[in-house]
Design a protein around this motif. Structure first.
Motif, PDB file in Angstrom:
ATOM      1  N   GLN A  70       0.845  -1.198   0.000  1.00  0.00           N
ATOM      2  CA  GLN A  70       0.000   0.000   0.000  1.00  0.00           C
ATOM      3  C   GLN A  70       0.878   1.244   0.000  1.00  0.00           C
ATOM      4  N   PRO A  71       0.715   2.124  -1.002  1.00  0.00           N
ATOM      5  CA  PRO A  71       1.508   3.365  -1.010  1.00  0.00           C
ATOM      6  C   PRO A  71       1.094   4.272   0.149  1.00  0.00           C
ATOM      7  N   VAL A  72       2.077   4.810   0.881  1.00  0.00           N
ATOM      8  CA  VAL A  72       1.789   5.657   2.043  1.00  0.00           C
ATOM      9  C   VAL A  72       2.808   6.785   2.128  1.00  0.00           C
ATOM     10  N   ILE A  73       2.447   7.798   2.911  1.00  0.00           N
ATOM     11  CA  ILE A  73       3.386   8.852   3.291  1.00  0.00           C
ATOM     12  C   ILE A  73       3.609   8.759   4.796  1.00  0.00           C
ATOM     13  N   ALA A  74       4.850   8.883   5.220  1.00  0.00           N
ATOM     14  CA  ALA A  74       5.204   8.861   6.643  1.00  0.00           C
ATOM     15  C   ALA A  74       5.326  10.288   7.161  1.00  0.00           C
ATOM     16  N   ILE A  75       4.813  10.516   8.355  1.00  0.00           N
ATOM     17  CA  ILE A  75       4.892  11.828   8.996  1.00  0.00           C
ATOM     18  C   ILE A  75       5.480  11.657  10.395  1.00  0.00           C
ATOM     19  N   ILE A  76       6.527  12.393  10.676  1.00  0.00           N
ATOM     20  CA  ILE A  76       7.085  12.465  12.034  1.00  0.00           C
ATOM     21  C   ILE A  76       6.649  13.796  12.625  1.00  0.00           C
ATOM     22  N   ASP A  77       5.894  13.736  13.713  1.00  0.00           N
ATOM     23  CA  ASP A  77       5.273  14.916  14.327  1.00  0.00           C
ATOM     24  C   ASP A  77       5.811  15.048  15.751  1.00  0.00           C
ATOM     25  N   VAL A  78       6.633  16.065  15.965  1.00  0.00           N
ATOM     26  CA  VAL A  78       7.305  16.250  17.247  1.00  0.00           C
ATOM     27  C   VAL A  78       6.616  17.363  18.027  1.00  0.00           C
ATOM     28  N   GLY A  79       5.905  16.993  19.102  1.00  0.00           N
ATOM     29  CA  GLY A  79       5.302  17.966  19.992  1.00  0.00           C
ATOM     30  C   GLY A  79       6.157  18.148  21.228  1.00  0.00           C
ATOM     31  N   LYS A 138       5.947  12.595  20.877  1.00  0.00           N
ATOM     32  CA  LYS A 138       6.579  12.487  19.566  1.00  0.00           C
ATOM     33  C   LYS A 138       5.841  11.365  18.825  1.00  0.00           C
ATOM     34  N   LYS A 139       5.266  11.693  17.663  1.00  0.00           N
ATOM     35  CA  LYS A 139       4.378  10.746  16.993  1.00  0.00           C
ATOM     36  C   LYS A 139       4.890  10.389  15.601  1.00  0.00           C
ATOM     37  N   LEU A 140       4.543   9.185  15.191  1.00  0.00           N
ATOM     38  CA  LEU A 140       4.859   8.685  13.856  1.00  0.00           C
ATOM     39  C   LEU A 140       3.565   8.177  13.228  1.00  0.00           C
ATOM     40  N   PHE A 141       3.273   8.638  12.000  1.00  0.00           N
ATOM     41  CA  PHE A 141       2.056   8.223  11.308  1.00  0.00           C
ATOM     42  C   PHE A 141       2.376   7.762   9.899  1.00  0.00           C
ATOM     43  N   LEU A 142       1.565   6.833   9.402  1.00  0.00           N
ATOM     44  CA  LEU A 142       1.509   6.531   7.976  1.00  0.00           C
ATOM     45  C   LEU A 142       0.100   6.851   7.498  1.00  0.00           C
ATOM     46  N   PHE A 143      -0.008   7.649   6.419  1.00  0.00           N
ATOM     47  CA  PHE A 143      -1.286   7.965   5.791  1.00  0.00           C
ATOM     48  C   PHE A 143      -1.352   7.282   4.435  1.00  0.00           C
ATOM     49  N   ASP A 144      -2.529   6.719   4.108  1.00  0.00           N
ATOM     50  CA  ASP A 144      -2.704   6.156   2.763  1.00  0.00           C
ATOM     51  C   ASP A 144      -3.038   7.270   1.772  1.00  0.00           C
ATOM     52  N   GLN A 145      -3.345   6.922   0.546  1.00  0.00           N
ATOM     53  CA  GLN A 145      -3.565   7.930  -0.489  1.00  0.00           C
ATOM     54  C   GLN A 145      -4.880   8.683  -0.320  1.00  0.00           C
ATOM     55  N   ILE A 195       6.675   3.043   1.353  1.00  0.00           N
ATOM     56  CA  ILE A 195       6.868   4.428   1.775  1.00  0.00           C
ATOM     57  C   ILE A 195       7.270   5.245   0.551  1.00  0.00           C
ATOM     58  N   LYS A 196       6.357   6.108   0.105  1.00  0.00           N
ATOM     59  CA  LYS A 196       6.610   6.929  -1.074  1.00  0.00           C
ATOM     60  C   LYS A 196       7.219   8.288  -0.720  1.00  0.00           C
ATOM     61  N   ALA A 197       6.887   8.770   0.481  1.00  0.00           N
ATOM     62  CA  ALA A 197       7.322  10.117   0.863  1.00  0.00           C
ATOM     63  C   ALA A 197       7.364  10.215   2.377  1.00  0.00           C
ATOM     64  N   ILE A 198       8.034  11.262   2.849  1.00  0.00           N
ATOM     65  CA  ILE A 198       8.091  11.518   4.289  1.00  0.00           C
ATOM     66  C   ILE A 198       8.144  13.027   4.503  1.00  0.00           C
ATOM     67  N   ASN A 199       7.497  13.486   5.566  1.00  0.00           N
ATOM     68  CA  ASN A 199       7.570  14.896   5.932  1.00  0.00           C
ATOM     69  C   ASN A 199       7.547  15.010   7.446  1.00  0.00           C
ATOM     70  N   PHE A 200       7.763  16.236   7.933  1.00  0.00           N
ATOM     71  CA  PHE A 200       8.031  16.436   9.352  1.00  0.00           C
ATOM     72  C   PHE A 200       7.329  17.697   9.845  1.00  0.00           C
ATOM     73  N   SER A 201       6.791  17.636  11.051  1.00  0.00           N
ATOM     74  CA  SER A 201       6.269  18.844  11.704  1.00  0.00           C
ATOM     75  C   SER A 201       6.734  18.827  13.154  1.00  0.00           C
ATOM     76  N   THR A 202       7.002  20.014  13.681  1.00  0.00           N
ATOM     77  CA  THR A 202       7.424  20.106  15.081  1.00  0.00           C
ATOM     78  C   THR A 202       6.898  21.408  15.663  1.00  0.00           C
ATOM     79  N   TYR A 203       7.003  21.505  16.980  1.00  0.00           N
ATOM     80  CA  TYR A 203       6.703  22.778  17.625  1.00  0.00           C
ATOM     81  C   TYR A 203       7.722  23.818  17.155  1.00  0.00           C
ATOM     82  N   GLY A 204       7.377  25.091  17.352  1.00  0.00           N
ATOM     83  CA  GLY A 204       8.206  26.156  16.799  1.00  0.00           C
ATOM     84  C   GLY A 204       9.144  26.781  17.805  1.00  0.00           C
TER      85      GLY A 204
END
Length: 464
Positions: A4-13, A17-24, A72-81
């Protein structure tokens, strides 16, 4: 076996600290959550453990790349500022990840604002209230003058989202959403870095500026994927709304802070708005978003404790208390609406804290009055970003979106707008995935990412 094609997201609060895979279709198909123990910086002040964070990124990548059911087709990142990672010549951190709550030296603050035109004028240009280390650019100014030997060793300073991206890509970038959020770095009147960034030589420490839609090729455990450069979490959480709704709207994002966000208000920030805790930031496409802050979530939490203790109730009871129009009518008849000439105090001070709880016949009455007082402040705060724009819809997400008293009173406070409670799973992570949609996903954007509940104006309640 198909994958299954997915995008990985690392979300740092700050906490999780969270890790997600989203489908299309942008449904979550995998998630992990971890918490880290804080350490202390070189002055003994609590801070994030940047080494633990670095190791967790690599562990997360190793885990997801080994999952045979996903591609895993792509990965992106979000964090607190408001947080910089300062790298030396070898590409490794040479300072702690300083906490934005760390007290800023008063002498240095005076030196800075005296040099660059005074706090009010400077704040106007940078859309940044005077916030010390929470203005992340000030962290570099502080290092230059308080720790000059360390400062000289810095090759590049990356905001935290771009540091996480750098760990995967090896590329240095500055993201416009991090630069443009109360950093003291960006001059909104020039659409460029403020002159102090050049005069102090800070520009030499900063990486090239890119938009939140930027991607680069990366190799992760032998597999080629596209990687985003990372986003500031507040900007990321707005993206699902921007891609789902094209008519002008305001979003009230509620939590500890209730932040009214208007992406359709292009008027420059005024000195008066700054005094009322407004600021502007840049979204993932580099466009300004006007925002007004209210400490209402914290106020609610503190006053609920007071009500619960006085009436000998459990605080959890107020999470599901229903709106009662008769109670509202009674309170409006019995208690005068507070007249406050000083509108800065209206924003910054509690209206309910000085109310005598013995005047209320029940905790239900007291709680409804608390919400009336919060809405009085919320109306003023949100109105600040509504001025001069053609907004027709008002969305509320976060904790207060589930509070029927808040939502009904808000609908009454803004009779000219359609008011909706909005909900979605993991807005920040979802927005971070959507920012680079075109780079990995050939499916159309789904139209069911956000659930809406409409609130009409309550009937038979006299206005006050």
């Amino acid at each position: 076996m198909s994958t299954q094609p997915v995008i990985a997201i690392i979300d740092v609060g700050k906490t999780n600290k969270k890790l997600f895979l989203f489908d299309q279709q942008y449904k979550i198909v995998f998630e992990r959550t971890a918490r880290f123990v804080e350490t202390t910086d070189d002055d003994g002040f609590p801070c994030e453990n940047v080494e633990s964070l670095r190791l967790s990124v690599y562990e997360s990548l190793h885990e997801i790349m080994a999952l045979e059911e996903f591609e895993i087709k792509a990965i992106n990142f979000s964090t607190y500022g408001a947080s910089f990672v300062n790298l030396g010549n070898d590409g490794n951190p040479i300072t702690p990840l300083y906490n934005y709550l760390k007290p800023f030296p008063e002498k240095l603050k005076i030196q800075f604002y005296d040099t660059y035109g005074g706090g009010e004028s400077f704040s106007y240009k940078t859309a940044s209230p005077v916030l010390g280390h929470l203005n992340s650019g000030m962290q570099l100014y502080w290092l230059k003058y308080a720790k000059p030997e360390i400062y000289k060793q810095i090759k590049k300073s990356l905001h935290l989202p771009q540091y996480i991206s750098y760990l995967v890509t090896g590329k240095y970038y500055s993201d416009i959403t991090s630069i443009g959020c109360h950093t003291n770095l960006w001059d909104f009147t020039k659409e460029d870095y403020h002159e102090w960034v050049y005069k102090e030589g800070i520009i030499e420490k900063l990486a090239p500026v890119a938009s939140g839609e930027q991607v680069v090729e990366a190799s992760v455990e032998g597999k080629n994927i596209v990687a985003g450069i990372g986003l500031h979490d507040s900007s990321a959480a707005l993206i699902p709304y921007l891609v789902s709704f094209h008519e002008p709207f305001v979003l009230i994002s509620t939590g500890t802070w209730c932040i009214s966000l208007n992406p359709f208000n292009e008027a420059p920030l005024t000195i008066e708005e700054l005094r009322h805790d407004c600021l502007s930031f840049l979204n993932y496409q580099g466009k300004p978003v006007k925002a007004a802050r209210l400490f209402a979530g914290n106020e609610h939490e503190e006053q609920v404790k007071r009500i619960a203790a006085h009436f000998n109730q459990g605080a959890i009871r107020y999470r599901t208390m229903e709106y009662d129009s008769e109670v509202i009518a009674f309170l409006r008849e019995k208690f005068e609406k507070p007249e406050i000439a000083d509108t800065v105090k209206l924003i910054n001070e509690s209206l309910f804290a000085n109310r005598d709880l013995s005047l209320f016949e029940s905790d239900e009455q007291a709680y409804h009055q608390l919400m009336l007082d919060i809405i009085t402040q919320q109306k003023f705060s949100t109105q600040l970003v509504l001025e001069g724009s053609e907004v027709k819809r008002l969305f509320v997400d976060g904790g207060f979106s589930k509070n029927s008293i808040y939502m009904n009173l808000l609908a009454e406070a803004f009779p000219g707008l359609e008011v909706f409670a909005a909900s979605m799973a993991q807005a920040t992570a979802l927005g971070t995935a959507l920012a680079i949609h075109k780079s990995w996903n050939d499916k159309p954007l789904p139209n069911d990412m956000i659930e809406l509940k409409y609130y009409s104006i309550p009937q038979n309640v006299p206005n006050q």
